[in-house]
Scaffold this motif. Structure first.
Motif: not given
Length: 339
Positions: A200-207
């Motif tokens: 399981x993976x969470x990919x978080x795109x953010x500043x």
């Protein structure tokens, strides 16, 4: 909005006594149907996914079990299984920042994310998509359908609302919600990944700047640990907005903390490394992972956090692994696998 319902069936077996009727002869048992490999979950077995890189950052692909040392709370553990090629399902949660600071970046996020998901997902893998700004929104529930994923990504849109910003763009002290980053991670791990099995993976795109989450970063990290999720933090900033709204400050520190605590990495989009390039690096890492399992010498079911360390006997190699896990509580009930 698509919804995936997880039904739990409780079956009660009630004994029926027929004192006067003789027992009926039992028909011969039919041949067992081959249902393929079955994933058996042992609550006492600690499963860990990790990757190993050399001094130049290249992935090591030829390690054996005896090349590693595994410790829990500083005590050596005996590895029961070890493999590089794991066929366990992969579940990816894509979390995309659509707050006011990301408005100029959404189109690139949409295009690169679709290419990544289309390439990385195999037949038994699934992904879901959540956007977050002043609140969180599930744009697409679990699926591996390219069409549904494209449709979900099409729903990415600016979600600034009442962000608690001053007319100059600076966050107002004590004001309302603006970017519920930690809250989105917490919800994705708790509500979507906790009961999933496999990788399981969470990919978080953010500043990386959180404004207004109702949970602290510590709770977001804890929930990621409890769901066995690896967090990949992708720093994607609009420098014009960052310098204006946050005085040039970066949210990389919290993003690095979430990634390193859970065995992931932090990346930064730049002129040299585009978002699409970073997605390729994440894909390579997920396909280069090792998996091992051990039965912890500490068998207490006390719900405490146990520190895990995996060392390579080669000092030039760096192991990337989560910092630990939460032991089950004595009263925890086994939950049926959904796969």
């Amino acid at each position: 909005m698509p919804t995936k319902l997880h039904w739990l069936a409780a079956v009660a077996l009630l004994p029926c006594l027929y004192a006067q009727a003789p027992p009926k002869p039992q028909p011969p048992k039919p041949a067992e149907e081959d249902l393929g490999p079955v994933i058996k979950v042992d609550v006492d077995l600690v499963n860990v996914f990790f990757s190993v890189r050399d001094k130049k950052g290249g992935y090591i692909s030829n390690l054996a079990k005896d090349d590693l040392e595994v410790l829990e709370d500083g005590k050596p553990q005996e590895v029961k299984f070890f493999t590089r090629e794991t066929d366990l399902p992969l579940t990816i949660g894509l979390l995309v920042d659509v707050s006011g600071s990301q408005g100029a970046l959404i189109e690139e996020e949409r295009s690169a994310s679709y290419k990544f998901l289309a390439q990385v997902l195999r037949k038994k893998d699934e992904a879901f998509i959540i956007s977050f700004g002043v609140d969180s929104e599930l744009l697409q529930d679990f699926t591996n359908s390219p069409g549904l994923l494209r449709q979900g990504l099409a729903g990415l849109r600016l979600n600034a609302g009442v962000s608690g910003m001053s007319p100059t763009g600076s966050p107002l002290p004590g004001s309302g919600r603006g970017t519920v980053l930690y809250e989105a991670v917490w919800l994705a791990a708790k509500d979507k990944l906790r009961s999933e099995v496999g990788r399981k993976a969470l990919i978080v795109i953010t500043d990386g700047n959180d404004v207004g989450s109702r949970v602290k970063i510590e709770k977001a990290i804890e929930e990621a640990h409890r769901s066995d999720a690896i967090i990949y933090s992708v720093m994607f900033e609009d420098p014009r907005y960052t310098s204006m709204a946050f005085g040039g400050s970066s949210g990389e520190g919290p993003m690095r903390r979430m990634a390193e605590e859970t065995g992931g990495r932090v990346f930064r989009v730049s002129r040299k490394e585009r978002l699409e390039d970073i997605y390729n690096m994440i894909q390579q890492e997920m396909r280069s992972q090792y998996a091992l399992g051990y039965v912890a010498t500490n068998q207490s079911k006390d719900g405490t956090f146990r520190k895990v360390e995996i060392r390579s006997k080669n000092k030039d190699q760096k192991v990337q692994v989560r910092k630990g896990y939460y032991a089950p509580d004595e009263g925890d009930l086994k939950k049926p696998s959904k796969r």
